[in-house]
Design an enzyme around this catalytic site. Structure first.
Site: not given
Ligand code: EPZ
Length: 419
Positions: A306, A115, A398, A22-23, A120
Site C-alpha cells: 500500500d 479492481c 475512499r 481504514k483497514n 481479488r
Molecule cells: C488488504 O486487502 C487491504 N485492504 C489492502 O489495502 C492491502 O493492499 C492488502 O490487504 C495487502 O496488504 C483492507 O484491509 C480493506 P490480501 P486484502 O487478501 O485483505 C491474494 C488499500 O489500499 N489472495 O491480503 O483483500 C491476493 O490476490 C487496500 O487500503 C488470494 O490469492 O488483501 C493478493 O495477491 C488495497 N486469495 C494477496 O493474496 C484470497 O482468498 C494479498 O491479498 C485472498 C487473497
C-alpha cells in the site's frame, strides 16, 4: 466528478494529525455483527469506504449511530444477505461473511469484483469457512456460506503471495463462536489483524497469537458488547512521510504508532532522510544526500504494497536507478503511466518498475485509478513544475480523510474543484 489541482513547488512544514486506520476499522465494524449488544468504536475515519460499510450494516438491520469519529452499532435482529449494489462498490465488504457465518451460520455476499490492482480472489477465505464445516455455494454472482454447526479446525491461509489480511480476519470472526479450537497457520501479521483480535477479545473471544503466523481461537458460546479505539492509519502516516520527503522542510506526524511504520522508515532513511520517532509522533527532515532504492513489497512486517505507489513518486526524482518489485499485487502499477505523463522515466518489466530519477516532474492532467495510486499522483504534484490536475478524486476520498486540507495546512497549494 470532483478533481484536485495541485500547484507544485510549495515546501511543507509543521505537524499533521493522523486519522484512525481504514483497514482496521472496516473489519472491526463488521465484527459488531457477532453480538446483539451495543458496541462503541472510536477514532473511525470519515471516509467513503467507512460510509459504505455502515450502510451495509444498516441494510442488514443494525442500529447505527455516528457522532464525528465515534460509531455506536447494535446488531439486534439481522438479515444475512448484503445488497449487491453496495457490496459491488467496496471489495472489503467481503469481511461481513465471517461474522454472519459465525453468528447466523448463514451469509450471502455478492462476489467482490476485481479492481485495477488485480483480480481479488477470496478462495482462501472460502477454504477457511469450509474447514470450519461450512458449505460454500457460488451462483448468480453471489457467494453463499451455510453451516449446520461450526467446528474448530486447523486451517492454512498460506498462498504464493504470502497470506491474506481480510481472509485472516474473516476466518477469525467465523471461528470465535465455533465449537472447539481453531488454529490458523500462515495467518497475516498486519497490525490491523492484531487490532481486530484485540476488539474480539474485548467482546469475550479467546484468541492467542494475533500478530504472528499462527493464531489460535477457542470458541465460546456468545460474545458481548464492547468499546474500542481504532489504531492509527499506518498507510496514511506513511503517505505523509513520503510527502515530507518529497517536498518538506521538517514535518511531524502526531497520533501515530512508529512501530507500525518501521518497514517504511527504514527505506526512507536509506534514501537519505532523517526520521526521529517518539511514543506517538514521528518527524522527517531532509538529509544531506538522496539515494536510489531497491524495494520489494511483501506482507507485514515487510515493506507494504500500500506504500509502493507513493515511493515510486519519490524515487521518480531521486538521482540514480531505483528498482521496485511487487510481490503482493503484481499488476499494481496503474500510477506508472500517469507519472510518465509528468515526465518520470520508468520502465515496467512484469512486476518490477525500473525508475531512472529525473531532476524535475512537470504538472499535467492525470487520472486517478486506485486509492494509493491517486495519493501518489498528489505527492508527485507537490514537487512538479506547474499544476497537476487529478481527475476521479473519489478514489482518494475512499481512503484518505481530507488529504488536501491536511496538506494545505502544511503549506501545500491544493484546490478541490467541484465538477
Ligand atoms: C488488504 O486487502 C487491504 N485492504 C489492502 O489495502 C492491502 O493492499 C492488502 O490487504 C495487502 O496488504 C483492507 O484491509 C480493506 P490480501 P486484502 O487478501 O485483505 C491474494 C488499500 O489500499 N489472495 O491480503 O483483500 C491476493 O490476490 C487496500 O487500503 C488470494 O490469492 O488483501 C493478493 O495477491 C488495497 N486469495 C494477496 O493474496 C484470497 O482468498 C494479498 O491479498 C485472498 C487473497
Amino acid at each position: 466528478m470532483d478533481k484536485i489541482l495541485v500547484h507544485g513547488g510549495r515546501r511543507l512544514r509543521g505537524t499533521v494529525k493522523i486519522s484512525g486506520s481504514k483497514n482496521s476499522a472496516l473489519p472491526i465494524l463488521a465484527a459488531t455483527l457477532l453480538t446483539r449488544e451495543p458496541c462503541t468504536i472510536s477514532r473511525v475515519p470519515d471516509l467513503s469506504d467507512i460510509h459504505y460499510m455502515l450502510t451495509i450494516l444498516s441494510e442488514l438491520g443494525c442500529e447505527v449511530e455516528r457522532a464525528s469519529g465515534t460509531v455506536q452499532i447494535r446488531a439486534g435482529k439481522i438479515l444475512t444477505h448484503a445488497p449487491y449494489e453496495i457490496v459491488r462498490k467496496m471489495r472489503a465488504s467481503v469481511c461481513i461473511l465471517g461474522p454472519l457465518l459465525g453468528r447466523e451460520h448463514d451469509a450471502t455476499v455478492s462476489l467482490p469484483g476485481g479492481c485495477v490492482i488485480g483480480d481479488r480472489p477470496i478462495d482462501l477465505h472460502l477454504r477457511g469457512f469450509e474447514a470450519l464445516g461450512a458449505v460454500v455455494r457460488v451462483s448468480g454472482g453471489n457467494v453463499k456460506v451455510l453451516a449446520d454447526r461450526l467446528r474448530g479446525a486447523r486451517i492454512s491461509l498460506r498462498s504464493k503471495f504470502g497470506s491474506t489480511v481480510l481472509g485472516t480476519g474473516n476466518v477469525m470472526m467465523a471461528a470465535v463462536l465455533a465449537d472447539g479450537v481453531t488454529t490458523i497457520d500462515g495467518a497475516a501479521e498486519e497490525p490491523e489483524v492484531v487490532d481486530l483480535a484485540r476488539f474480539l477479545i474485548s467482546m469475550g473471544a479467546k484468541i492467542e497469537g494475533a500478530g504472528t503466523r499462527t493464531i489460535t481461537i477457542e470458541g465460546v458460546k456468545e460474545l458481548h458488547g464492547a468499546e474500542h479505539e481504532v489504531i492509527p492509519d499506518r498507510i496514511e502516516a506513511g503517505t505523509f512521510l513520503v510527502a515530507a520527503a518529497i517536498s518538506g522542510d521538517g514535518v511531524t506526524l502526531s497520533r501515530v504508532e512508529p512501530r507500525h511504520l518501521e518497514a517504511v522508515s527504514a527505506p526512507l532513511r536509506e534514501a537519505g532522510f532523517e526520521i526521529t520517532s517518539h511514543s506517538s509522533s514521528m518527524t522527517l527532515q531532509p538529509g544531506s544526500q538522496r539515494r536510489p532504492l531497491k524495494l520489494d513489497t511483501v506482507p507485514y512486517p515487510g515493506f507494504p504494497t500500500d506504500m509502493q505507489a507513493q515511493m515510486c513518486a519519490l524515487l521518480a526524482t531521486t538521482d540514480g536507478i531505483s528498482v521496485v518489485t511487487e510481490h503482493v499485487f503484481p499488476n499494481r502499477f496503474m500510477h506508472v503511466a500517469e507519472l510518465k505523463r509528468m515526465g518520470a522515466n520508468i520502465e515496467l518489466q512484469n512486476a518490477t518498475a525500473v525508475i531512472q530519477g529525473v531532476p524535475r516532474l512537470g504538472g499535467a492532467p492525470v487520472m486517478a485509478s486506485d486509492l494509493r495510486a491517486s495519493a501518489a499522483l498528489v505527492l508527485a504534484g507537490l514537487q512538479a513544475d506547474g499544476t497537476t490536475e487529478i481527475n476521479r478524486v473519489y478514489h482518494i476520498d475512499r481512503g484518505y480523510e481530507s488529504i488536501d486540507e491536511k496538506l494545505n495546512e502544511l503549506g501545500a497549494s491544493i484546490e478541490r474543484v467541484k465538477a
